[in-house]
Write a protein that holds these residues in place. Sequence first.
Motif, mmCIF file in Angstrom:
data_model
loop_
_atom_site.group_PDB
_atom_site.id
_atom_site.type_symbol
_atom_site.label_atom_id
_atom_site.label_comp_id
_atom_site.label_asym_id
_atom_site.label_seq_id
_atom_site.Cartn_x
_atom_site.Cartn_y
_atom_site.Cartn_z
ATOM 1 N N LEU A 108 0.826 -1.212 0.000
ATOM 2 C CA LEU A 108 0.000 0.000 0.000
ATOM 3 C C LEU A 108 0.860 1.260 0.000
ATOM 4 N N LYS A 109 1.979 1.200 0.691
ATOM 5 C CA LYS A 109 2.859 2.365 0.725
ATOM 6 C C LYS A 109 3.484 2.615 -0.645
ATOM 7 N N GLU A 110 3.831 1.525 -1.348
ATOM 8 C CA GLU A 110 4.396 1.690 -2.689
ATOM 9 C C GLU A 110 3.379 2.294 -3.656
ATOM 10 N N GLN A 111 2.107 1.921 -3.472
ATOM 11 C CA GLN A 111 1.067 2.424 -4.367
ATOM 12 C C GLN A 111 0.723 3.889 -4.112
ATOM 13 N N SER A 112 0.642 4.269 -2.856
ATOM 14 C CA SER A 112 0.195 5.634 -2.525
ATOM 15 C C SER A 112 1.330 6.586 -2.185
ATOM 16 N N GLY A 113 2.514 6.037 -1.903
ATOM 17 C CA GLY A 113 3.641 6.884 -1.549
ATOM 18 C C GLY A 113 3.628 7.344 -0.116
ATOM 19 N N MET A 114 2.760 6.755 0.689
ATOM 20 C CA MET A 114 2.697 7.127 2.112
ATOM 21 C C MET A 114 2.191 5.934 2.910
ATOM 22 N N SER A 115 2.417 5.975 4.222
ATOM 23 C CA SER A 115 1.937 4.903 5.091
ATOM 24 C C SER A 115 0.416 4.945 5.170
ATOM 25 N N ILE A 116 -0.158 3.836 5.667
ATOM 26 C CA ILE A 116 -1.620 3.803 5.815
ATOM 27 C C ILE A 116 -2.086 4.912 6.754
ATOM 28 N N GLU A 117 -1.347 5.106 7.850
ATOM 29 C CA GLU A 117 -1.730 6.150 8.803
ATOM 30 C C GLU A 117 -1.720 7.523 8.140
ATOM 31 N N GLU A 118 -0.664 7.802 7.360
ATOM 32 C CA GLU A 118 -0.571 9.103 6.677
ATOM 33 C C GLU A 118 -1.684 9.264 5.650
ATOM 34 N N PHE A 119 -1.996 8.182 4.935
ATOM 35 C CA PHE A 119 -3.061 8.243 3.938
ATOM 36 C C PHE A 119 -4.408 8.527 4.600
ATOM 37 N N MET A 120 -4.698 7.850 5.704
ATOM 38 C CA MET A 120 -5.978 8.052 6.390
ATOM 39 C C MET A 120 -6.090 9.452 6.958
ATOM 40 N N ARG A 121 -4.965 9.996 7.463
ATOM 41 C CA ARG A 121 -4.989 11.375 7.955
ATOM 42 C C ARG A 121 -5.288 12.354 6.834
ATOM 43 N N SER A 122 -4.714 12.092 5.665
ATOM 44 C CA SER A 122 -4.926 12.993 4.534
ATOM 45 C C SER A 122 -6.373 12.994 4.067
ATOM 46 N N GLN A 123 -7.051 11.840 4.223
ATOM 47 C CA GLN A 123 -8.443 11.731 3.797
ATOM 48 C C GLN A 123 -9.417 12.179 4.885
ATOM 49 N N MET A 124 -8.987 12.036 6.145
ATOM 50 C CA MET A 124 -9.889 12.286 7.270
ATOM 51 C C MET A 124 -10.377 13.733 7.307
ATOM 52 N N GLY A 125 -9.482 14.683 7.039
ATOM 53 C CA GLY A 125 -9.856 16.088 7.120
ATOM 54 C C GLY A 125 -10.998 16.429 6.183
ATOM 55 N N GLY A 126 -10.913 15.975 4.942
ATOM 56 C CA GLY A 126 -11.967 16.271 3.983
ATOM 57 C C GLY A 126 -13.293 15.650 4.363
ATOM 58 N N PHE A 127 -13.257 14.424 4.855
ATOM 59 C CA PHE A 127 -14.492 13.754 5.254
ATOM 60 C C PHE A 127 -15.161 14.484 6.424
ATOM 61 N N ILE A 128 -14.355 14.848 7.417
ATOM 62 C CA ILE A 128 -14.924 15.517 8.593
ATOM 63 C C ILE A 128 -15.468 16.893 8.218
ATOM 64 N N ASN A 129 -14.764 17.622 7.350
ATOM 65 C CA ASN A 129 -15.264 18.929 6.910
ATOM 66 C C ASN A 129 -16.601 18.784 6.195
ATOM 67 N N MET A 130 -16.721 17.768 5.347
ATOM 68 C CA MET A 130 -17.969 17.531 4.629
ATOM 69 C C MET A 130 -19.085 17.172 5.606
ATOM 70 N N PHE A 131 -18.770 16.320 6.601
ATOM 71 C CA PHE A 131 -19.762 15.931 7.599
ATOM 72 C C PHE A 131 -20.210 17.142 8.414
ATOM 73 N N ALA A 132 -19.243 17.954 8.836
ATOM 74 C CA ALA A 132 -19.558 19.115 9.674
ATOM 75 C C ALA A 132 -20.419 20.126 8.935
ATOM 76 N N SER A 133 -20.156 20.318 7.633
ATOM 77 C CA SER A 133 -20.894 21.326 6.867
ATOM 78 C C SER A 133 -22.368 20.973 6.745
ATOM 79 N N GLY A 134 -22.715 19.696 6.911
ATOM 80 C CA GLY A 134 -24.114 19.294 6.774
ATOM 81 C C GLY A 134 -24.885 19.212 8.068
#
Length: 310
Positions: A108-134
Amino acid sequence: MSNIPDLFRPEDFKLSEPPPPVLYKYMVADRVADVLDGGMVRFTHLLDTNDSFEVRKTFRRFAGPKFIELMKGAALAAITPAYIDQHIQQKLDEAGLNIPVAHVREMLKEQSGMSIEEFMRSQMGGFINMFASGLDSIKSPEEFLTEMGSILLCFSLSERYDIPAMWAHYGGNHTGLVVAFDTNHPWFKDDKSPAESKLQKIKYLDGQNDELFDDLQAAFSSKATDWAYEREWRVNCAMKQIEKTVDLGADTINLRSFPPGAVTTVIVGAKASDETVNRVRYVLKRKYPHAKLQRTTPQRMTGTFVLEDI
């Protein structure tokens, strides 16, 4: 999410400092029979208290910067490496694949260029912002607060027995009495966490906060500054905890019993009649033999009250 209170159980909120050892309930002389002898106190819906603005818009929106940061922090704290490894292993087992978790992480790190933890952090912000806006579109703060005011009931006490305005407004102009309650009694404690108190301190403020999480206590346990003289604390409950309901037609009285051991003292007002004093004394001997009986007398020249045992 352990650091985000459950918004669906506001009666269980633990948002205030520990209460003082004793809190006081002012009442008129007629309540001797109902409260002291009957052993029950009234819990009032927030929409039905004597404060016209008890239920008001204390915050402008649910989600703002503080809410988003709390959500991000709670989510990231929950997503630990051990948690991720456990779920990877579970998926491998379900698929019948005998592949080491470390190899999956590496792929997974080779595919995305980051660890799973780093990938989830990068996605988490957008999801939470979308959830909060609604959030505000699901239910407005006005609707939420009005609904809460209709389902939540409270029993109110004061930090002090010597507040002249309280004696005037709630103590029958000194002809009534004050019941002193021991806040360390189990009746005031959380059923699931006996070391924690159910008592909530009322905050006094005018205006609104920007978002719910600017000050949760202000959002759910506050009154306008005009009421600050009351120095109020509360026990909240839901209707399922009410033991008796009295229908008076235009009014409904909801009652819960309290244990005699929670009462430490009964203080009669300076203008209490001999009949009231004798009624209180009789009830104390029968039901509260451990409790003291006292009288309070205002000292006009010093602006203080003197307590004496009677």
